[in-house]
Design a protein around this motif. Structure first.
Motif, PDB file in Angstrom:
ATOM      1  N   PHE A  96       0.838  -1.195   0.000  1.00  0.00           N
ATOM      2  CA  PHE A  96       0.000   0.000   0.000  1.00  0.00           C
ATOM      3  C   PHE A  96       0.882   1.259   0.000  1.00  0.00           C
ATOM      4  N   PRO A  97       0.442   2.311  -0.683  1.00  0.00           N
ATOM      5  CA  PRO A  97       1.219   3.557  -0.692  1.00  0.00           C
ATOM      6  C   PRO A  97       1.291   4.182   0.702  1.00  0.00           C
ATOM      7  N   GLY A  98       2.507   4.588   1.079  1.00  0.00           N
ATOM      8  CA  GLY A  98       2.690   5.221   2.381  1.00  0.00           C
ATOM      9  C   GLY A  98       2.717   4.259   3.536  1.00  0.00           C
ATOM     10  N   LYS A  99       2.594   2.946   3.257  1.00  0.00           N
ATOM     11  CA  LYS A  99       2.562   1.950   4.331  1.00  0.00           C
ATOM     12  C   LYS A  99       3.446   0.765   3.963  1.00  0.00           C
ATOM     13  N   ILE A 100       4.655   1.078   3.551  1.00  0.00           N
ATOM     14  CA  ILE A 100       5.579   0.027   3.143  1.00  0.00           C
ATOM     15  C   ILE A 100       6.196  -0.621   4.373  1.00  0.00           C
ATOM     16  N   PHE A 101       6.098  -1.914   4.474  1.00  0.00           N
ATOM     17  CA  PHE A 101       6.656  -2.658   5.600  1.00  0.00           C
ATOM     18  C   PHE A 101       7.747  -3.596   5.086  1.00  0.00           C
ATOM     19  N   SER A 102       8.820  -3.722   5.829  1.00  0.00           N
ATOM     20  CA  SER A 102       9.896  -4.629   5.440  1.00  0.00           C
ATOM     21  C   SER A 102       9.876  -5.853   6.344  1.00  0.00           C
ATOM     22  N   GLY A 103      10.377  -6.928   5.824  1.00  0.00           N
ATOM     23  CA  GLY A 103      10.492  -8.134   6.634  1.00  0.00           C
ATOM     24  C   GLY A 103       9.210  -8.901   6.827  1.00  0.00           C
ATOM     25  N   THR A 104       8.156  -8.560   6.075  1.00  0.00           N
ATOM     26  CA  THR A 104       6.904  -9.291   6.222  1.00  0.00           C
ATOM     27  C   THR A 104       6.923 -10.598   5.440  1.00  0.00           C
ATOM     28  N   GLY A 105       7.760 -10.646   4.430  1.00  0.00           N
ATOM     29  CA  GLY A 105       7.804 -11.852   3.608  1.00  0.00           C
ATOM     30  C   GLY A 105       6.662 -11.924   2.615  1.00  0.00           C
ATOM     31  N   ALA A 106       5.897 -10.838   2.493  1.00  0.00           N
ATOM     32  CA  ALA A 106       4.767 -10.827   1.559  1.00  0.00           C
ATOM     33  C   ALA A 106       5.276 -10.929   0.125  1.00  0.00           C
ATOM     34  N   GLU A 107       4.686 -11.831  -0.635  1.00  0.00           N
ATOM     35  CA  GLU A 107       5.117 -12.051  -2.007  1.00  0.00           C
ATOM     36  C   GLU A 107       4.219 -11.335  -3.010  1.00  0.00           C
ATOM     37  N   THR A 108       2.982 -11.113  -2.630  1.00  0.00           N
ATOM     38  CA  THR A 108       2.057 -10.497  -3.568  1.00  0.00           C
ATOM     39  C   THR A 108       0.897  -9.876  -2.797  1.00  0.00           C
ATOM     40  N   ILE A 109      -0.039  -9.332  -3.537  1.00  0.00           N
ATOM     41  CA  ILE A 109      -1.168  -8.639  -2.941  1.00  0.00           C
ATOM     42  C   ILE A 109      -2.127  -9.646  -2.303  1.00  0.00           C
ATOM     43  N   ILE A 110      -2.585  -9.350  -1.124  1.00  0.00           N
ATOM     44  CA  ILE A 110      -3.610 -10.182  -0.478  1.00  0.00           C
ATOM     45  C   ILE A 110      -4.967  -9.602  -0.848  1.00  0.00           C
ATOM     46  N   GLU A 111      -5.627 -10.214  -1.799  1.00  0.00           N
ATOM     47  CA  GLU A 111      -6.924  -9.762  -2.305  1.00  0.00           C
ATOM     48  C   GLU A 111      -7.752 -10.971  -2.697  1.00  0.00           C
ATOM     49  N   THR A 112      -8.955 -10.723  -3.173  1.00  0.00           N
ATOM     50  CA  THR A 112      -9.822 -11.806  -3.640  1.00  0.00           C
ATOM     51  C   THR A 112      -9.113 -12.631  -4.705  1.00  0.00           C
ATOM     52  N   GLY A 113      -9.036 -13.950  -4.489  1.00  0.00           N
ATOM     53  CA  GLY A 113      -8.362 -14.840  -5.430  1.00  0.00           C
ATOM     54  C   GLY A 113      -6.963 -15.228  -5.008  1.00  0.00           C
ATOM     55  N   SER A 114      -6.413 -14.571  -3.975  1.00  0.00           N
ATOM     56  CA  SER A 114      -5.060 -14.892  -3.526  1.00  0.00           C
ATOM     57  C   SER A 114      -5.043 -16.229  -2.784  1.00  0.00           C
ATOM     58  N   TYR A 115      -4.018 -17.049  -3.080  1.00  0.00           N
ATOM     59  CA  TYR A 115      -3.793 -18.280  -2.335  1.00  0.00           C
ATOM     60  C   TYR A 115      -2.934 -17.924  -1.125  1.00  0.00           C
ATOM     61  N   VAL A 116      -3.400 -18.287   0.077  1.00  0.00           N
ATOM     62  CA  VAL A 116      -2.721 -17.874   1.305  1.00  0.00           C
ATOM     63  C   VAL A 116      -2.535 -19.067   2.235  1.00  0.00           C
ATOM     64  N   GLU A 117      -1.342 -19.160   2.828  1.00  0.00           N
ATOM     65  CA  GLU A 117      -1.077 -20.086   3.919  1.00  0.00           C
ATOM     66  C   GLU A 117      -0.919 -19.247   5.178  1.00  0.00           C
ATOM     67  N   LEU A 118      -1.788 -19.492   6.137  1.00  0.00           N
ATOM     68  CA  LEU A 118      -1.867 -18.631   7.313  1.00  0.00           C
ATOM     69  C   LEU A 118      -1.613 -19.431   8.582  1.00  0.00           C
ATOM     70  N   GLU A 119      -0.740 -18.924   9.427  1.00  0.00           N
ATOM     71  CA  GLU A 119      -0.432 -19.558  10.712  1.00  0.00           C
ATOM     72  C   GLU A 119      -1.126 -18.789  11.830  1.00  0.00           C
ATOM     73  N   GLY A 120      -1.811 -19.512  12.715  1.00  0.00           N
ATOM     74  CA  GLY A 120      -2.523 -18.837  13.794  1.00  0.00           C
ATOM     75  C   GLY A 120      -3.367 -19.798  14.602  1.00  0.00           C
TER      76      GLY A 120
END
Length: 414
Positions: A98-122
Motif C-alpha cells: 500500500f502507498p505510504g505503508k511500506i513494511f519490510s520483513g513481512t515476507g509478503a510475495e504479492t497482494i492479499i486480495e480476492t483470489g489470492s492463495y494464502v497459507e496462514l499460521e494462527g
C-alpha cells in the motif's frame, strides 16, 4: 397507503420469516462451515483462497476477510478440509504494497486480495481464525484468476492515485471502493456520531449515483433499452470493483430486478415487492449475511422509507419545501426502523442523523461526481490531477466541517 403495503403478501411472508429467523438467531446453522478431521481448537495452519476483499478492523491491527479453505494442519498432521470461514490477517502483510505503508520483513510475495492463495499460521477463536503470520501468498495467473488479478491490481493502483490526493483522496477511496485505510480516524468517528455511517458504507446511494451517471450518458443514444443495458453494465462494474458487501449486494439485487424488468419491457413491480424478493434472493445466495449488522440496517432502512416515506412527506410538506420534505421523510422513515437495531447493536442512537443526512448527502454526492470527473480527466491529462486535488480538498474540508458540527449533538447512550 401504509395499510395497503402491510397487506402485501410478499411483505407479510418476509415479516414472518424475519420473526422466525431473529427470534432463533443463535440456532441458525452456518452454511459451508469449517469441516476437518483435525479438531478446530488444534488447528495452527490453514491454506486456502481469499474470497472477499480484506477490510481493516476498527483498531487497525488486522484485516478481516472470508477464506475458502482446503487444507489444515495442527503442527504435525496435515488434513484436507473445506468451508468458508472468517479470518483475520495481520495488517503488516495486507498493507505491504500500500502507498505510504511500506513494511519490510513481512515476507509478503504479492497482494492479499480476492483470489489470492494464502497459507496462514494462527489459532481459531470460536469460528474465526486469527492469523499471526502469513507463510505464503500467491495470486496465481491462471485462466480463472485473470479477472481477479486485474481487479486486485486495479484496486491497488486506485489506492496509490487517491493517496496522492491526501485526506480528500482517502475519503473518496472509501466512498468508491469501501477501503478505509486512508480515511482520517476523527472524520470516520464524526460520521458515526452524526448518524451518517450509511454514507461511508457502500449501499444503494452509491449505486443510484452510478446508475444516474449511466442514464445521463445513455440518453445520448436515445434508445431506452440500450440505456438500461448501459446502466446494468456500469453498476455491475462498480460492484465488481468495490466488492459484494451485504448492503451493496442488497442494492445491486434490487436495481438488477428493476433494470431487468425494463430491458424486457415487463410491468414494473412496486419497490416494496422488489425489496422483499431481494431479501429472499440474498438469503439463498449468502445466508451468512442474515446476522450481519450491515444487512439488517440496510433492509431495515429501505423498508422504513418505502412504508412510511410518502406519509411522512405529506406531513413535512406543510412546513418545508418539496426537496427538504422528501429528504426529511426518507431520513425519518429509515431511522424509525433502524434506531431500535442501533440501540441493541451499538448501545447508542443518533436521532440527529435525520437532519444531518439532509444537509450532508447532497455535498457527498457532488464530491463523488467531482472525484470521478477529475479521475477521468486526470488520466487523460495528468497535469489536471493537481487542480483536481485542490478542488477536492476544498469540498472535503467543507464536508468534514459539516459532519463535525452535527457530531457535537449528543447521542443517546444506553
Amino acid at each position: 397507503m401504509v395499510r395497503e403495503k402491510f397487506c402485501n403478501p410478499l411483505f407479510l411472508s418476509v415479516f414472518i420469516c424475519v420473526l422466525i429467523i431473529y427470534l432463533n438467531a443463535e440456532h441458525i446453522p452456518e452454511k459451508n462451515g469449517f469441516t476437518s478431521i483435525i479438531p478446530k481448537e488444534k488447528v495452527t495452519k490453514l491454506s486456502g483462497y481469499i474470497s472477499s476483499s480484506p477490510a481493516r478492523t476498527s483498531k487497525g491491527t488486522f484485516y478481516s476477510c472470508q477464506m475458502k479453505v482446503f487444507s489444515s494442519c495442527d503442527g504435525n498432521v496435515e488434513s484436507d478440509c473445506f468451508g468458508n470461514i472468517k479470518v483475520f490477517v495481520p495488517s503488516d502483510y495486507v498493507e505491504a504494497f500500500f502507498p505510504g505503508k511500506i513494511f519490510s520483513g513481512t515476507g509478503a510475495e504479492t497482494i492479499i486480495e480476492t483470489g489470492s492463495y494464502v497459507e496462514l499460521e494462527g489459532r481459531f477463536s470460536d469460528d474465526v481464525f486469527f492469523g499471526k503470520k502469513v507463510l505464503s501468498c500467491k495470486l496465481e495467473p491462471n485462466r480463472k484468476n485473470k479477472i481477479k488479478i486485474l481487479r486486485a491490481k486495479g484496486r491497488l493502483k486506485f489506492k496509490r492515485m487517491m493517496y496522492a490526493w491526501g485526506p480528500a483522496g482517502g475519503f473518496l477511496l472509501a466512498l468508491l471502493s469501501g477501503s478505509r485505510e486512508y480515511t482520517e480516524v476523527y472524520v470516520a468517528e464524526n460520521f458515526k456520531k452524526a448518524g451518517l455511517s450509511h454514507i461511508l458504507a457502500l449501499s444503494g446511494m452509491h449505486l443510484s449515483m452510478f446508475s444516474g451517471l449511466a442514464v445521463f450518458l445513455g440518453t445520448k443514444l436515445r434508445r431506452k433499452r440500450i440505456t438500461l443495458v448501459f446502466q446494468l453494465v456500469s453498476v455491475s462494474a462498480f460492484v465488481w470493483f468495490a466488492g459484494f458487501s451485504p448492503s451493496l449486494l442488497r442494492a445491486f439485487i434490487c436495481l438488477f430486478i428493476v433494470l431487468f424488468q425494463g430491458i424486457l419491457s415487463l410491468e414494473k413491480s412496486d419497490m416494496l415487492t422488489v425489496l422483499c424478493f431481494s431479501f429472499f434472493t440474498q438469503c439463498m445466495i449468502s445466508p451468512n449475511d442474515l446476522l450481519n449488522t450491515g444487512f439488517i440496517l440496510s433492509y431495515g432502512a429501505l423498508c422504513g422509507i418505502l412504508i412510511t416515506g410518502e406519509f411522512l412527506r405529506k406531513i413535512y410538506s406543510f412546513c418545508f419545501p418539496k426537496f427538504i420534505s422528501s429528504s426529511l421523510a426518507s431520513s425519518t422513515g429509515a431511522q424509525m426502523i433502524t434506531l431500535p437495531v442501533s440501540a441493541k447493536m451499538f448501545g447508542m442512537i443518533t436521532p440527529v442523523g435525520i437532519v444531518s443526512s439532509v444537509f450532508v448527502s447532497p455535498f457527498v454526492t457532488l464530491f463523488i461526481y467531482s472525484g470521478l470527473f477529475f479521475i477521468v480527466t486526470g488520466l487523460l491529462f495528468p497535469p489536471i490531477c493537481c487542480i483536481g486535488e485542490f478542488f477536492m480538498r476544498i469540498q472535503y474540508n467543507l464536508i468534514s466541517s459539516m459532519v463535525g458540527f452535527f457530531a457535537k449533538v449528543p447521542a443517546f447512550v444506553f
